[in-house]
Each structure stands twice: as structure tokens, then as C-alpha cells.
Design a protein around this motif. Sequence first.
Motif, PDB file in Angstrom:
ATOM      1  N   GLU A   1      41.629  12.697  32.263  1.00  0.00           N
ATOM      2  CA  GLU A   1      42.122  11.727  33.244  1.00  0.00           C
ATOM      3  C   GLU A   1      41.028  10.768  33.708  1.00  0.00           C
ATOM      4  O   GLU A   1      41.284   9.863  34.503  1.00  0.00           O
ATOM      5  N   ASN A   2      39.798  10.987  33.207  1.00  0.00           N
ATOM      6  CA  ASN A   2      38.649  10.150  33.558  1.00  0.00           C
ATOM      7  C   ASN A   2      38.391  10.115  35.068  1.00  0.00           C
ATOM      8  O   ASN A   2      37.998   9.081  35.626  1.00  0.00           O
ATOM      9  N   ARG A   3      38.614  11.258  35.732  1.00  0.00           N
ATOM     10  CA  ARG A   3      38.368  11.324  37.173  1.00  0.00           C
ATOM     11  C   ARG A   3      36.871  11.446  37.442  1.00  0.00           C
ATOM     12  O   ARG A   3      36.165  12.188  36.760  1.00  0.00           O
ATOM     13  N   THR A   4      36.417  10.739  38.452  1.00  0.00           N
ATOM     14  CA  THR A   4      35.058  10.929  38.953  1.00  0.00           C
ATOM     15  C   THR A   4      35.114  12.076  39.952  1.00  0.00           C
ATOM     16  O   THR A   4      35.863  12.015  40.926  1.00  0.00           O
ATOM     17  N   ILE A   5      34.349  13.121  39.706  1.00  0.00           N
ATOM     18  CA  ILE A   5      34.399  14.323  40.541  1.00  0.00           C
ATOM     19  C   ILE A   5      33.024  14.589  41.135  1.00  0.00           C
ATOM     20  O   ILE A   5      32.015  14.582  40.418  1.00  0.00           O
ATOM     21  N   ILE A   6      32.996  14.776  42.450  1.00  0.00           N
ATOM     22  CA  ILE A   6      31.767  15.142  43.149  1.00  0.00           C
ATOM     23  C   ILE A   6      32.026  16.468  43.834  1.00  0.00           C
ATOM     24  O   ILE A   6      32.956  16.575  44.635  1.00  0.00           O
ATOM     25  N   MET A   7      31.217  17.483  43.514  1.00  0.00           N
ATOM     26  CA  MET A   7      31.475  18.785  44.116  1.00  0.00           C
ATOM     27  C   MET A   7      30.180  19.470  44.531  1.00  0.00           C
ATOM     28  O   MET A   7      29.144  19.341  43.863  1.00  0.00           O
ATOM     29  N   VAL A   8      30.256  20.161  45.650  1.00  0.00           N
ATOM     30  CA  VAL A   8      29.167  21.041  46.068  1.00  0.00           C
ATOM     31  C   VAL A   8      29.358  22.353  45.323  1.00  0.00           C
ATOM     32  O   VAL A   8      30.441  22.934  45.342  1.00  0.00           O
ATOM     33  N   VAL A   9      28.313  22.801  44.647  1.00  0.00           N
ATOM     34  CA  VAL A   9      28.394  24.001  43.820  1.00  0.00           C
ATOM     35  C   VAL A   9      27.337  25.001  44.268  1.00  0.00           C
ATOM     36  O   VAL A   9      26.163  24.655  44.422  1.00  0.00           O
ATOM     37  N   HIS A  10      27.766  26.231  44.477  1.00  0.00           N
ATOM     38  CA  HIS A  10      26.846  27.288  44.900  1.00  0.00           C
ATOM     39  C   HIS A  10      26.126  27.906  43.708  1.00  0.00           C
ATOM     40  O   HIS A  10      24.934  28.222  43.784  1.00  0.00           O
ATOM     41  N   ASP A  11      26.833  28.076  42.605  1.00  0.00           N
ATOM     42  CA  ASP A  11      26.285  28.730  41.412  1.00  0.00           C
ATOM     43  C   ASP A  11      25.628  27.677  40.511  1.00  0.00           C
ATOM     44  O   ASP A  11      26.294  26.792  39.973  1.00  0.00           O
ATOM     45  N   LEU A  12      24.312  27.795  40.328  1.00  0.00           N
ATOM     46  CA  LEU A  12      23.589  26.812  39.520  1.00  0.00           C
ATOM     47  C   LEU A  12      24.074  26.766  38.079  1.00  0.00           C
ATOM     48  O   LEU A  12      24.144  25.690  37.473  1.00  0.00           O
ATOM     49  N   ASN A  13      24.410  27.905  37.524  1.00  0.00           N
ATOM     50  CA  ASN A  13      24.851  27.926  36.131  1.00  0.00           C
ATOM     51  C   ASN A  13      26.231  27.295  35.965  1.00  0.00           C
ATOM     52  O   ASN A  13      26.536  26.730  34.914  1.00  0.00           O
ATOM     53  N   HIS A  14      27.064  27.375  36.976  1.00  0.00           N
ATOM     54  CA  HIS A  14      28.324  26.631  36.947  1.00  0.00           C
ATOM     55  C   HIS A  14      28.051  25.127  36.969  1.00  0.00           C
ATOM     56  O   HIS A  14      28.730  24.347  36.293  1.00  0.00           O
ATOM     57  N   ALA A  15      27.063  24.734  37.749  1.00  0.00           N
ATOM     58  CA  ALA A  15      26.732  23.309  37.841  1.00  0.00           C
ATOM     59  C   ALA A  15      26.289  22.763  36.494  1.00  0.00           C
ATOM     60  O   ALA A  15      26.745  21.692  36.060  1.00  0.00           O
ATOM     61  N   THR A  16      25.411  23.482  35.800  1.00  0.00           N
ATOM     62  CA  THR A  16      24.928  22.960  34.516  1.00  0.00           C
ATOM     63  C   THR A  16      25.999  23.004  33.435  1.00  0.00           C
ATOM     64  O   THR A  16      26.012  22.167  32.533  1.00  0.00           O
ATOM     65  N   ARG A  17      26.897  23.986  33.522  1.00  0.00           N
ATOM     66  CA  ARG A  17      27.943  24.103  32.500  1.00  0.00           C
ATOM     67  C   ARG A  17      29.021  23.029  32.630  1.00  0.00           C
ATOM     68  O   ARG A  17      29.564  22.551  31.635  1.00  0.00           O
ATOM     69  N   TYR A  18      29.348  22.667  33.865  1.00  0.00           N
ATOM     70  CA  TYR A  18      30.527  21.808  34.062  1.00  0.00           C
ATOM     71  C   TYR A  18      30.218  20.404  34.581  1.00  0.00           C
ATOM     72  O   TYR A  18      31.118  19.564  34.610  1.00  0.00           O
ATOM     73  N   ALA A  19      29.001  20.142  34.995  1.00  0.00           N
ATOM     74  CA  ALA A  19      28.662  18.807  35.495  1.00  0.00           C
ATOM     75  C   ALA A  19      27.768  18.081  34.489  1.00  0.00           C
ATOM     76  O   ALA A  19      26.920  18.686  33.844  1.00  0.00           O
ATOM     77  N   GLN A  20      27.978  16.773  34.381  1.00  0.00           N
ATOM     78  CA  GLN A  20      27.090  15.965  33.538  1.00  0.00           C
ATOM     79  C   GLN A  20      25.923  15.387  34.340  1.00  0.00           C
ATOM     80  O   GLN A  20      24.930  14.942  33.786  1.00  0.00           O
TER      81      GLN A  20
END
Length: 287
Positions: free
Chosen positions: A189-208
Motif C-alpha cells: 500500500e506504500n504506507r509511510t509508517i513511523i513506530m516506536v519499537v522496544h525490540d531492537l531486532n524487530h526494528a532491524t528486521r521490519y524497518a528500512q
Amino acid sequence: MERLYTRQLDISYDDRLIVEQLNLVVPAGKITALVGANGSGKSTILKTMARIMKPKGGGVFLDGKVIHEQSTKEVAKQLAILPQNPVAPDGLTVQELVGYGRFPHQKGFGSLSKSDKEIIEWAITVTGMTAFASRPVDQLSGGQRQRAWIAMALAQQTDILFLDEPTTFLDMAHQLEVLKLLQKLNEEENRTIIMVVHDLNHATRYAQHMVAIKSGKVAGEGTPEQVMTKDVLREVFGIEADIIYDPRTGVPLCLPFELSAEGKAAAEPVREPAQPARRQQLIGAAG
């Protein structure tokens, strides 16, 4: 031109300055993860960028306009936010909850149009909630509730989606369920997503794109490879860690093994000074 950015942003609680002179650009069409230790200011930054909190100075800009000078309804047509642990009224069904997402697009207290109903159905379908549409939200599992709230945010039909720790209190399966949904929304859907993430490994896996926050300031920004470094982890989280690379995706992952010198100092309990006179008195009493 960047769609969403801050310029010399100051945020305070009462007279205490939490964020000072923050200049931050959110890349359009990407997932951006804000990471940092508890109390670093990341959720405060998210809330201010989403217009929930008002800045003390500077500004948040959306399409070149100061976001806090625009009407709530106009902003709600452009961005949606899912706060931490949202709670729906007892008995409210998934379909009714998702319907609230159409409020910014309605005139007065008008009923849902055919177009509104089609968008609600689409949001429920794309989040995999069709089988639960008539079920009360308070009877759903944690992951299902999060998907219902995300469906409501999607029903706003905004290009930008803010989420404040969307996987908090969810088990691992439901965490993956929510994160994979966000990844799908970004890619399809080409959504721009901004999220606060607690788990660092989730951040690297799912964020560019990642932004590491320490004491209200940017301590690291860029791709996961640029932010997930030993130096940034030491500075921001006070930990020593090994960095390994995911064999499936190649992204860096964090394996912490001890507190850094700074982390140990922060964790050291405050010791009360000795009280010789009182100690002597107690010894005398014991004798």
C-alpha cells in the motif's frame, strides 16, 4: 520535498525540557523505527509529530505546513495514530470500531456512505479480520485487537501511520502477526509508517530506516546497518553486544552480553553514607 519533518523541535513537560532542537526527517514510503532506552523521549517525539502533544518551540511540518496550525480533521485525513494499549468501549464490534476511522471524512453527523462502507470492508479484509467483523473487540486475543485497531487507522485512508509500541504485551506469535501486517501495508500500500519499537531486532528486521534516541536527541540515524553498531548500542542503551547477521535477510541483529561501563554506572545503586555516631550507639547498646 520531504513530506514530514521536524525543525528545531523543543518538547517539554511542564518546565522540564525533554527534547531540544530536534531536526528529524521521516523518509516517505518507508518504515521508520524510533528506538531508545526507557525515558529517552521516543514516545514523546512520536506523539508530538502526530499532533497529540504541542511543542514548546520549533515545529513539525507536513507537506511544508506547520502541523499544529492545521485543524484536527484535516490532519486526520493525512495521518493516523495508534497509541499504546488503546481500549474500546465494552461491546463495540470490530466493524463499529473500524467505522470510526471514517469520521474525518464525514460531514457533520452524517451516516456512512456507500464509499465509507466499502473502505471499512477493505480495511477489515486487508488486516485479516473478516471472520471477526461482528465480534466485540474486548473478546478478541491481543493480536486480533491490535489488527482491529490498525484496521480502524487504515479506514482513515491516510498515507502516514504512527504506532507507539504496537507489539507491547503481545506474545511472540502475535508480535510477528502485527509486524508482518505492517510490512505488508508498507510494501503493498506504500504506507509511510513511523513506530516506536522496544525490540531492537524487530526494528532491524521490519524497518528500512532507524532513529536511535538518547535524552531527547538523535544518537544515530540511517539504515539498520548504520544504526545497529556496537558504538550506538553502547551510547544509547549502555550495553556491550555482539552484532550478527540474519541468515535469511542479512540484517544486523543484536546479542547483548553485558552492561557497558556507562550502563553499569547507571545501574549502580545509590549507597547511603555511613553514620558512625549512630553505628557506635547501636554497638554500645548491643554490648
